[in-house]
Every structure is written in C-alpha cells, then in structure tokens.
Design a protein around this motif. Sequence first.
Motif, short mmCIF file in Angstrom:
data_model
loop_
_atom_site.label_atom_id
_atom_site.label_comp_id
_atom_site.label_asym_id
_atom_site.label_seq_id
_atom_site.Cartn_x
_atom_site.Cartn_y
_atom_site.Cartn_z
N GLU A 1 4.91 11.53 -7.90
CA GLU A 1 4.49 10.22 -7.39
C GLU A 1 3.38 9.62 -8.24
N LEU A 2 2.40 10.44 -8.60
CA LEU A 2 1.30 9.96 -9.44
C LEU A 2 1.82 9.52 -10.81
N ALA A 3 2.68 10.35 -11.41
CA ALA A 3 3.19 10.03 -12.74
C ALA A 3 4.09 8.80 -12.72
N ASP B 1 8.51 -3.60 1.10
CA ASP B 1 7.29 -3.34 1.87
C ASP B 1 6.04 -3.81 1.15
N GLY B 2 6.17 -4.05 -0.15
CA GLY B 2 5.01 -4.49 -0.92
C GLY B 2 4.10 -3.34 -1.27
N PRO B 3 3.04 -3.63 -2.03
CA PRO B 3 2.12 -2.58 -2.45
C PRO B 3 1.33 -2.01 -1.29
N ILE B 4 1.01 -0.75 -1.39
CA ILE B 4 0.18 -0.10 -0.37
C ILE B 4 -1.26 -0.53 -0.58
N GLU B 5 -1.96 -0.78 0.48
CA GLU B 5 -3.37 -1.16 0.37
C GLU B 5 -4.21 0.03 -0.06
N ARG B 6 -5.15 -0.21 -1.01
CA ARG B 6 -5.98 0.88 -1.49
C ARG B 6 -6.82 1.49 -0.37
N PHE C 1 -3.30 7.05 -3.57
CA PHE C 1 -4.27 7.15 -4.67
C PHE C 1 -4.04 6.10 -5.74
N THR C 2 -2.81 5.71 -5.96
CA THR C 2 -2.51 4.77 -7.04
C THR C 2 -2.30 3.35 -6.55
N ALA C 3 -2.50 3.11 -5.26
CA ALA C 3 -2.34 1.76 -4.71
C ALA C 3 -3.35 0.82 -5.35
N GLY C 4 -2.93 -0.41 -5.59
CA GLY C 4 -3.83 -1.39 -6.18
C GLY C 4 -3.84 -1.33 -7.69
N ASP C 5 -3.07 -0.41 -8.29
CA ASP C 5 -3.00 -0.33 -9.75
C ASP C 5 -1.77 -1.06 -10.29
N PRO D 1 -15.06 4.68 -4.13
CA PRO D 1 -13.79 5.11 -3.51
C PRO D 1 -13.39 6.51 -3.95
N PHE D 2 -12.50 7.12 -3.18
CA PHE D 2 -12.00 8.45 -3.53
C PHE D 2 -11.31 8.44 -4.89
N ALA D 3 -10.57 7.37 -5.15
CA ALA D 3 -9.84 7.26 -6.42
C ALA D 3 -9.97 5.82 -6.91
N PRO D 4 -10.99 5.53 -7.71
CA PRO D 4 -11.16 4.17 -8.23
C PRO D 4 -9.92 3.74 -9.04
#
Length: 320
Positions: free
Chosen positions: A239-241, A176-181, A160-164, A207-210
């Motif tokens: 994880e979100l926080a 591993d680098g950032p997860i793809e949104r 959900f927080t990938a790409g932020d 998207p589900f989570a912009p």
Amino acid sequence: MIDFRYHLISIVAVFLALGIGILMGSYVLGEGLVKQLRSEFEVLKDRNDQLEANVRDLESQVSNYDRVMNRMRDWVLPGRLEGRTVVVLTYEGTDGGLSDQVTESIEEAGGTIASTISATDSLTLPSRAARDQLALILSSAASRSDELRAELGERLGEAFTAGDGVRGGLGSDPADGPIERGDVEALLNDLEEAGFVDVERTDDEEPFAPPGSWFVIVGGAEGDAPFRIGEYTVALGVELANAAAPVSVAESATSGWNLTTMMRADDEAQEIVSTEDQADTLAGSISLVLGLELAADGVVSHSGVGSGAQEVIPEPNQTP
C-alpha cells in the motif's frame, strides 16, 4: 601314580603361568593403546592449534572489516537522507540491536524519525471479541484474523500517505476520493487504545507522518514473531509503495521471522518494496539507507545475504 601335592603344584603353576601371560599381554596391549592414543592426541593438538590460528586470523579480518565499514559509513551516510522524514513501522519483540542500528543509520544520514508505530502481539486476535474490536475500528465486515490483519496493513498504508496526491488504496473505490490525512490520528489513537499498536511520536506538534514521508518496516529476532505478520506486512508495504512512497523492509541477520523472505516471495511486493535482510550489521545499515534513496528514484533493491537477495549492497542507480 602321581602324588596329589605334585598335581596341585602343577595346577597352580598352570594358573600362575596363565595369569602372568594375561598380565603381560594386557601390559603389552596397553602400551600399544597408549602409544596410539598419544599419537592421535598429538594429531588433534596440531589440528586444534591450526584451528585456533585460523580463528585468530578470521577475528583479525573481521576486526579490520568492521573498521573499514565504519569508515565507509562515515563517508557514505552523511547527507543521504538530509531533510527527509522517516516513519518507522515495527513489531513488538523486535531485537533492540536492530532497532538501534536502523535509528542510528537514519539519523546519521540526516533523516528525522517522525514516529515509530509498533504492532503488538494483540494482533494474534485470539478471540472473537478481539476480532470484532479490530473490525469495528476498521469499519470492516471481515471476521477472519488474516483478513483483518491484511485490512489493517492496507488501512495504515492509506492513512499514512493520504494527502500526498494518492487516491485510496488497494481495494478502495476511486469514487470515494482521497482519504483525509487527519484520519491517521484517529486511527492510531483507536488502535493504541485497544492495545493493537504502541505509538511514539518525536514531536507532539507534528503529524505522525508528514507529507512526503519515507517508510521503513523494521522487524526481526531469534524467537518467534509476535503474531502471523505476513498478511499485515505485505499489505502495508504494498500500500505504501503503491502510493509512490519510498519504503524498505529491514530485518536482522539472525532473525527467524522471515520478514524479508515474505516480501520477496510475494509477486507484487517484490516488484515495488525494497528489502534488507542484515540491517543490524554495518554493511546492512549502509545498504538500508542506500536502498531507501534508490526507492525514492523508483528503483527497487533486495540486499543482504539471505534468500532472494540480489546484492550485499545495492548497485548505484545508473539512470541519468
């Protein structure tokens, strides 16, 4: 020598006197008992009348309180979440009144709900086949139900927080680098197809989570939770926080799930995840929005009336 008839009459007289004595004694004692009961009845009646008066007074106070809180809500909420996108993460069996109150509060504050993700009772993971299926979706080597639920919470939080601007999540390798949104789309599709979640998206084109989404984890009812929600919920919230996303956990006042208690009892979660334990009430609905707003400023609040609550409504942020 005593005549037999005289003797018989004497015996009859004795029994008659005894009977009359018993009858009179019973009558006297009965009257006393009736008087006592009448006296006690009057006391109870007076007490009942006083209690009814107290109840009417309390009902009037509650009615006035509700009117005041409604007015406060009309003054306080509008614009608080203007332009904000919120993702609601909930559970099968959550009280409908709680869900409605949370949704109405977010929308009244100007926020937009991008999607609602509901974890189902399939996450009880009762069979080896169910555990293997979830492990396959998560590409996990875990085999225990609690471990898999925790990994699911972590993976959803990461996705959900990938790409932020946040790399990985708890336990991930920074190399591993950032997860793809886009991963969240595939992950949710797989989970929904397997029956582990139900997914609702407000706009199929969005998207589900912009990027920049805020999150509310909503759950609670008088009955039992659909599965052992602790591992999943704590991992998800943390994880979100940790990704610097504003997140709050909302539970109903009458819930038996102890959702907010779990978060407040976890050493890490209590420091970074806000909670509201009466989000189905007017005061709680206001508090939830204020808590989210504070979370965006990095201020964690634990509001309500349950165990671990700090205030009924969070204090204003004093940071200039």
